[in-house]
Every structure is written in C-alpha cells, then in structure tokens.
Scaffold this motif. Sequence first.
Motif, PDB file in Angstrom:
ATOM      1  N   ILE A 299       5.377  25.714   7.281  1.00 49.88           N
ATOM      2  CA  ILE A 299       3.938  25.948   7.312  1.00 49.88           C
ATOM      3  C   ILE A 299       3.718  27.460   7.373  1.00 49.88           C
ATOM      4  N   TYR A 300       2.845  27.963   6.531  1.00 56.28           N
ATOM      5  CA  TYR A 300       2.623  29.407   6.488  1.00 56.28           C
ATOM      6  C   TYR A 300       1.166  29.679   6.127  1.00 56.28           C
ATOM      7  N   ALA A 301       0.753  30.916   6.255  1.00 52.95           N
ATOM      8  CA  ALA A 301      -0.591  31.338   5.875  1.00 52.95           C
ATOM      9  C   ALA A 301      -0.502  32.167   4.604  1.00 52.95           C
ATOM     10  N   ASP A 302      -1.356  31.846   3.627  1.00 49.95           N
ATOM     11  CA  ASP A 302      -1.316  32.591   2.376  1.00 49.95           C
ATOM     12  C   ASP A 302      -2.063  33.908   2.504  1.00 49.95           C
ATOM     13  N   GLU A 303      -2.277  34.585   1.376  1.00 45.68           N
ATOM     14  CA  GLU A 303      -2.905  35.917   1.426  1.00 45.68           C
ATOM     15  C   GLU A 303      -4.351  35.859   1.897  1.00 45.68           C
ATOM     16  N   ARG A 304      -4.979  34.682   1.843  1.00 43.36           N
ATOM     17  CA  ARG A 304      -6.349  34.512   2.347  1.00 43.36           C
ATOM     18  C   ARG A 304      -6.358  33.899   3.741  1.00 43.36           C
ATOM     19  N   LEU A 305      -5.198  33.823   4.348  1.00 41.89           N
ATOM     20  CA  LEU A 305      -5.024  33.270   5.698  1.00 41.89           C
ATOM     21  C   LEU A 305      -5.327  31.778   5.763  1.00 41.89           C
ATOM     22  N   ALA A 306      -5.249  31.102   4.620  1.00 40.28           N
ATOM     23  CA  ALA A 306      -5.419  29.650   4.598  1.00 40.28           C
ATOM     24  C   ALA A 306      -4.059  29.003   4.867  1.00 40.28           C
ATOM     25  N   PRO A 307      -4.018  27.930   5.651  1.00 37.62           N
ATOM     26  CA  PRO A 307      -2.739  27.270   5.934  1.00 37.62           C
ATOM     27  C   PRO A 307      -2.194  26.581   4.695  1.00 37.62           C
ATOM     28  N   LYS A 308      -0.927  26.783   4.429  1.00 37.12           N
ATOM     29  CA  LYS A 308      -0.236  26.163   3.300  1.00 37.12           C
ATOM     30  C   LYS A 308       1.096  25.600   3.786  1.00 37.12           C
ATOM     31  N   SER A 309       1.698  24.752   2.979  1.00 34.44           N
ATOM     32  CA  SER A 309       3.019  24.237   3.310  1.00 34.44           C
ATOM     33  C   SER A 309       3.856  24.182   2.040  1.00 34.44           C
ATOM     34  N   ALA A 310       5.162  24.213   2.224  1.00 28.73           N
ATOM     35  CA  ALA A 310       6.093  24.152   1.101  1.00 28.73           C
ATOM     36  C   ALA A 310       7.363  23.464   1.577  1.00 28.73           C
TER      37      ALA A 310
END
Length: 347
Positions: free
Chosen positions: A110-121
Amino acid sequence: PSPALLKGVLAEHLANVSRLNRLHDYYALHSPITARTRAEGLPNNRLTHAFARYIVSVSTGYLGQVSYSDEGQKDALTALKNAYRQANTDAVDVELAKQQSLYGRGVEVIYADERLAPKSAALDPRCAFVVYDGGVDAPPLFGVSVRPVLSASGRARGYQMTVYLKDRLLTYEAQSLSALGAGAPKSDTPHYFGRVPLIEYWNNEEETGDFESVMSLMDAYDVLESDRVNDQEQLVNALLVITGAQLLPDEKGRTPAQQLRQDKLLYLPDRDAGAEYLTRAGGGTDAETLRVSLAADIHKFSMIPDLSDENFSGNASGVAMRYKLLGLEQLTRVKERWFREALRERL
C-alpha cells in the motif's frame, strides 16, 4: 530492526527463493523434462504439459471477485468503493489470487501516489515478505522488499532493500545481498498509514501452492508422454533384420538401404529367408492406461477437477456436479479464509 535481525530474515527468505523459482518454472512450462538429455542418435522429445497453469487458472477463477456488504455502514462503504475504484484494486486482487495459488502467498504493498491518494500493487513474492511477531496473534512487525539496482546497460550493479515499518520506510543499498541492512539506511521516509503497508495473502496455513503437492506426478506425466513420442520416432527408424539372405548392391550401384528406401520392395531367395523390424513389443495400451491414471491423480490430489471430464457434460445431474466440485469447494473455503484476513489488513 537491528542489522542482525535484517540479515537473519533476509537469509531465511533467500533460502526459500529456490522453491518459489521452481514453482514459477512449472507454471512457465520449464519443468525438469526440458533439461533431459539422451545418448547421441536417440530421439529426445521433451514435452511439457500445462497442468500447473491449468490448476492456477481454475483455482483463481473459482475464487471469484471480492465483494463487500454494507452492514449498516453505507456511507463508509461508498467511500471505500470509490477509493478502490480509483486504485484499480480489481486488477490487483486478480494478481494476488494468482500469486496465492501459484506461490502459496501473494504480497501487496500500500502506498501513496504523487497526489497522495492511496494505491496498492502486487509485488513478486520471490522478492518481498513480511516478518511477524512470535506471539499468539502474530501481528506483522515489518515488511521487506528486495530488488536489483540496474545500470544503464541493464546489468545489476547492486541491490536495494526497502523495510516497511508502521510509520516509515527505510531504504538500504549494498553491492551484494549479504551486505544489505548491515549499515545505516540510505533514506528514512515517513508514511501515514499507521500499520505495516506490506500485506501477505496466504493460500493456506503452510503457504504452499495449489499444485505443489502433485509436482512429482506432473514430472511422471511429462516423462511418459515424451517417451511415447520417442518410441514412435524410433519405430519409424527401426532396424530391419534379414535372416537367411544377403542383400547386395544392384546394377545401378545402389546400396541395399537405398534400394529399400526407393523401391519399397525386398526380394528374398526362398521361404526360409525372412525380414522383420527390430522393435520393442507392445506397451501402447499399458502406457495409455498409465497416462489416464496419472492425469486423474493430478486432478484428484490437487482438488482441481478436470472440466473436460464426461461428468461435466450437459446431462449430468446436480448431485453429480456437486460431488465433482466438492474438493474444489473445500480448497476455495481455505483460500477465502486467508484472503479475507489479508483484506481486513488492507482495509
């Protein structure tokens, strides 16, 4: 984590990578039969069968898609679904289910993208793992991912290790795997998830893949089918044994072998002379019986039914269908249980 702890958990993980690579090789149709050699002049057909890919595909597909119930929290569920839609978690879930079936566990970050939105991979389980507390609840202490650092030419010039803690990410770099984590971290970056953002999706309590228990049967199937093709090829090139006669070059200067290939005829001087090919006796029926038995054992012990079986025909009764799917149902219940635990951690 101390350098000694990091070194210890990394060494334990690397000791298991060879097993994970072997599972991946079977899935990629690189089973041991592909490396088999035979004496020069003998046919060496090396047939691989996609049992591993079939088992993973059916198991993953039967697990289905993740669905959520509101349980009286409709507003929270709507916000969650919107966040999942933006993070494209459907694609991540499919990849995690595949890893769960193939390697015995999937790994998600789980990480935050460049817009600080939560993402997962989904990460490769051969390069990432989670370390747990030894207590009864066994909460995650930290996660680790390792990757090679490549030069402009694509060659590995070192390794980078990221350690995922509850509140920050530590990055280490070294020239070799054994030296990772020995010194101070190269970077120390805070994150704000409040939990370890690396999550494992176990397949079962033993973390074994769905076809891991039948790999020896799959090897036997590959060998049997390869040898059957070898036998057929050797039959075409069988030796011709002539008794009571001697073949000589003809008036055109052709050798006996050339005469046989071109004329397809053989003249023998009398009834006492004979000719026959030197071949191995029979065995075709026995080989087919063994092939069917091996295939049935692979499906039975992996608990993945053969969907081409006649019992799945259109006129099969509902009771027969349920019986054929009983093993897959039990297997899927175990997978669902561990997948649900990981989804709770993601939530």
